[in-house]
Design a protein around this motif. Structure first.
Motif, PDB file in Angstrom:
ATOM      1  N   ALA A 286      -4.112 -29.994  31.377  1.00 45.60           N
ATOM      2  CA  ALA A 286      -4.148 -30.658  30.065  1.00 45.60           C
ATOM      3  C   ALA A 286      -3.022 -30.182  29.161  1.00 45.60           C
ATOM      4  O   ALA A 286      -2.743 -28.981  29.066  1.00 45.60           O
ATOM      5  CB  ALA A 286      -5.490 -30.406  29.399  1.00 45.60           C
TER       6      ALA A 286
ATOM      7  N   THR B 158      -1.823 -30.951  25.119  1.00 45.03           N
ATOM      8  CA  THR B 158      -2.092 -31.632  23.847  1.00 45.03           C
ATOM      9  C   THR B 158      -0.890 -31.490  22.928  1.00 45.03           C
ATOM     10  O   THR B 158      -0.230 -30.445  22.902  1.00 45.03           O
ATOM     11  CB  THR B 158      -3.345 -31.069  23.162  1.00 45.03           C
ATOM     12  OG1 THR B 158      -3.150 -29.672  22.876  1.00 45.03           O
ATOM     13  CG2 THR B 158      -4.579 -31.247  24.037  1.00 45.03           C
TER      14      THR B 158
ATOM     15  N   SER C 211     -10.142 -29.787  23.995  1.00 46.23           N
ATOM     16  CA  SER C 211      -9.334 -29.586  25.190  1.00 46.23           C
ATOM     17  C   SER C 211      -9.578 -28.199  25.778  1.00 46.23           C
ATOM     18  O   SER C 211      -9.765 -28.042  26.992  1.00 46.23           O
ATOM     19  CB  SER C 211      -7.847 -29.757  24.853  1.00 46.23           C
ATOM     20  OG  SER C 211      -7.026 -29.460  25.969  1.00 46.23           O
TER      21      SER C 211
END
Length: 295
Positions: free
Chosen positions: A95, A97, A86
């Motif tokens: 993004a 996570t 990522s």
């Protein structure tokens, strides 16, 4: 951390090359998550549930710009690789996570994990074994394995098809079967006895929606090794309308495919049930559900 240069020239962190190439073939080459009317546009919100090392998330990040991308992986060792990928490759999107799995409640559960077969990590290993097609011989499984290897690895496809042909010849076929089956069975036993248990945190889709102030999820990809029903049960009634599209790998345990289909149709989705191209997945009674909310 091990790395692998993918055919598209992206160098990705990986746990093992075999799984990564298999995922690349499914996601990038066959585009298995953009079939049957599933559409993604720049700016969409996408959930990658059961992200593993992030191959689907990578596909989304390199294919579409300005996504809100939420990637969930509960196994700590796998999550470290996902997080690295990522940071290296998801710069084109917003993004997020998470080192959690999604389920029907927030809790901690034990997962079975082996880095050599990380894609099978999960809570329901023994149950999934019971879902396999009954009465299939080891020869059938070996043929399916060779066919899938040929499909993924074009450089050795001719050799695999040659072995499949040899397996049909009396005497020679038996010798080839023995030469393949003995190391294969040995490796399966090795995998069994090197698999260990890890504690993993779980949460629900609705909790994620609330905690991150999410108004719409345009696509939920769910590949969670038998936990798919639990994941769906983690969507509270008021949040179903926020979910627009699903692509879900389903292990057909206790008629789960039909139950899932009926549930999504009741919730106002158009549903297509498909079966992956891999012959091994067919033997394992694995299907893919594509659900798109009706306009």
């Amino acid at each position: 951390m091990k790395t692998l240069l993918l055919p598209n020239q992206i160098e990705i962190a990986t746990l093992n090359n075999t799984e990564t190439i298999s995922l690349y073939h499914e996601i990038f080459v066959k585009e298995a998550y953009l079939k049957n009317g599933i559409e993604v546009y720049p700016g969409d919100c996408v959930f990658d549930i059961g992200a593993n090392i992030g191959m689907f998330s990578l596909f989304m990040a390199t294919r579409f710009s300005n996504l809100s991308l939420f990637s969930f992986e509960p196994v700590p060792a796998i999550y470290k690789v996902l997080q690295h990928n990522s940071q290296q490759h998801f710069g084109n999107v917003d993004a997020h996570t998470f080192n959690i799995g999604l389920s029907d409640s927030a809790r901690v559960e034990q997962f079975q994990f082996n880095s050599r077969i990380s894609m099978t990590s999960g809570m329901y290993g023994k149950s999934l074994e019971g879902a396999n097609k009954k009465g299939q011989s080891l020869l059938v499984w070996i043929r399916a394995l060779l066919h899938d290897i040929a499909d993924i690895h074009q450089n050795i496809a001719k050799f695999c098809h040659f072995l499949i042909k040899l397996l049909t010849i009396p005497v020679i076929g038996f010798l080839v079967f023995i030469l393949i089956s003995i190391p294969l069975i040995g490796y399966l036993f090795y995998l069994k006895y090197t698999t260990h248990t890890v504690n993993c945190r779980l949460d629900t889709i609705s909790n994620i929606i609330q905690n991150n102030s999410i108004h719409t999820i345009d696509l939920l990809k769910i590949d969670v090794e038998g936990s798919e029903w639990d994941v769906i049960m983690g969507i509270e009634e008021q949040d179903w309308v926020k979910c627009k599209q699903f692509v879900i790998e389903i292990h057909d345990i206790e008629n789960r495919v039909e139950k899932m289909k009926q549930l999504f149709e009741k919730k106002g989705f158009h549903v297509i049930i498909d079966q992956p191209d891999f012959e091994l997945l067919e033997l394992m009674n694995i299907y893919t559900l594509y659900a798109k909310r009706k306009e």
